[in-house]
Design an enzyme around this catalytic site. Sequence first.
Site, mmCIF file in Angstrom:
data_model
loop_
_atom_site.group_PDB
_atom_site.id
_atom_site.type_symbol
_atom_site.label_atom_id
_atom_site.label_comp_id
_atom_site.label_asym_id
_atom_site.label_seq_id
_atom_site.Cartn_x
_atom_site.Cartn_y
_atom_site.Cartn_z
ATOM 1 N N CYS A 67 0.687 -1.139 0.019
ATOM 2 C CA CYS A 67 0.041 0.081 -0.103
ATOM 3 C C CYS A 67 0.796 1.235 0.055
ATOM 4 C CB CYS A 67 -0.934 0.170 1.170
ATOM 5 S SG CYS A 67 -2.222 1.253 1.293
ATOM 6 N N CYS A 68 2.076 1.401 0.857
ATOM 7 C CA CYS A 68 2.582 2.416 1.025
ATOM 8 C C CYS A 68 3.356 2.495 -0.492
ATOM 9 C CB CYS A 68 3.835 2.179 1.901
ATOM 10 S SG CYS A 68 3.326 2.834 3.667
ATOM 11 N N CYS B 187 -1.175 8.902 7.078
ATOM 12 C CA CYS B 187 -2.524 8.454 6.646
ATOM 13 C C CYS B 187 -3.232 8.085 7.904
ATOM 14 C CB CYS B 187 -2.405 7.104 5.707
ATOM 15 S SG CYS B 187 -1.510 7.455 4.149
ATOM 16 N N CYS C 163 -3.381 4.579 9.670
ATOM 17 C CA CYS C 163 -2.329 4.100 10.045
ATOM 18 C C CYS C 163 -1.534 5.074 10.926
ATOM 19 C CB CYS C 163 -1.105 4.011 8.793
ATOM 20 S SG CYS C 163 -1.850 2.718 7.863
ATOM 21 N N CYS D 145 8.300 4.075 5.478
ATOM 22 C CA CYS D 145 7.241 3.681 4.180
ATOM 23 C C CYS D 145 7.971 3.375 2.889
ATOM 24 C CB CYS D 145 6.301 4.833 4.342
ATOM 25 S SG CYS D 145 6.987 6.463 3.993
HETATM 26 FE FE1 SF4 Z 1 -1.401 2.797 2.831
HETATM 27 FE FE2 SF4 Z 1 -1.172 3.076 5.635
HETATM 28 FE FE3 SF4 Z 1 0.846 3.418 3.829
HETATM 29 FE FE4 SF4 Z 1 -0.970 5.177 3.921
HETATM 30 S S1 SF4 Z 1 0.673 4.756 5.498
HETATM 31 S S2 SF4 Z 1 -0.008 4.454 2.150
HETATM 32 S S3 SF4 Z 1 -2.878 3.968 4.255
HETATM 33 S S4 SF4 Z 1 -0.192 1.597 4.333
#
Ligand code: SF4
Length: 240
Positions: free
Chosen positions: A120-121, A204, A207, A232
Site C-alpha cells: 500500500c505504501c 495516513c 495508520c 514507508c
Molecule cells: Fe497505505 Fe497506511 Fe502506507 Fe498510507 S500509511 S500508504 S494507508 S499503508
Amino acid sequence: MIGINTDAGDVMDSLENAHAEEVLQWAFEAFGNKVAIASSFGAEDVVLIDIAVGINPEARIFTLDTGRLPHETYELMDQIKNKYNVNIEVCFPEEHRIKTMVEEHGFNLFYNGVQKRRLCCNIRKVEPLQKKLGELDAWVCGLRRDQAITRTGIRTVEIDASNRGIIKINPLAAWTEKEIWDYIKENEVPYNRLHDQGYPSIGCSPCTRPVRAIEDIRAGRWWWESPELKECGLHKNDRN
Ligand code: SF4
C-alpha cells in the site's frame, strides 16, 4: 556560498552543521527550479516551508496525496497555500494500481502484515514520489535524526542512492523537537491541529494514532509493527 561545481563530498561536509537558512539558500542557488520541498505537512515540514518561502517565494513544494489522509491535513494544506501564497504540487497514485490492489486485498490491507502494508505504501506513496523525483535534481525533506532509530544516521546533504543518485537535503537534520516547536510558536506558523491531540507524527489516517507521553514520537505510526520496520519506503537509504 558553496557553488554547485564544488566537489560533492566537500559540499556535504561543509554544510553538515550549517543553519537551515544557509542550506536552503545553497539549494536554491545550486539547483534552481530543479529542487523541490517534499511536504507531508508535519511540524518539521511547515517550519521548512516558512524558512524556504522567506528565502525564495517561488520555492517548489510538493506533496503526496495518498487518498487516505486525515481531513485536518487537507485543512492545513489550504491554510499554508493561503498564508504563503504558494502553489502545492500534488502527486496522486495511479488509479489502476489502487483499483487492482483494493480489489485483490481489500481497502484496509495494511493491517494484514508488513508485506501488504508496504504494498500500500509503495503504490500510494513511493511510486508517486519516484515519478516526481524524476523531474528533479534535488529534494528537500524535514527529516531529523532524533525522530526514530531509522533516522539517526541521516546527513544534512546526502546522495540519494535509491533515487538515481540525486541530492537529498535535510536542513533540519540536527534540530530537536523542542527547536521545531519553538520556531512554530515564535513565528506563528500554521500547523496540523492533530498535533494538539497527541499525534507527534502524522501520516495516513488509518495508520496513525495518538501516542502516550512515555512513547516514542513515531510510536503512533503503524503501531502494530516493530520499530525497525517503520519506514514507508520514501527514505530507503536511512541508516540505523
Ligand atoms: Fe497505505 Fe497506511 Fe502506507 Fe498510507 S500509511 S500508504 S494507508 S499503508
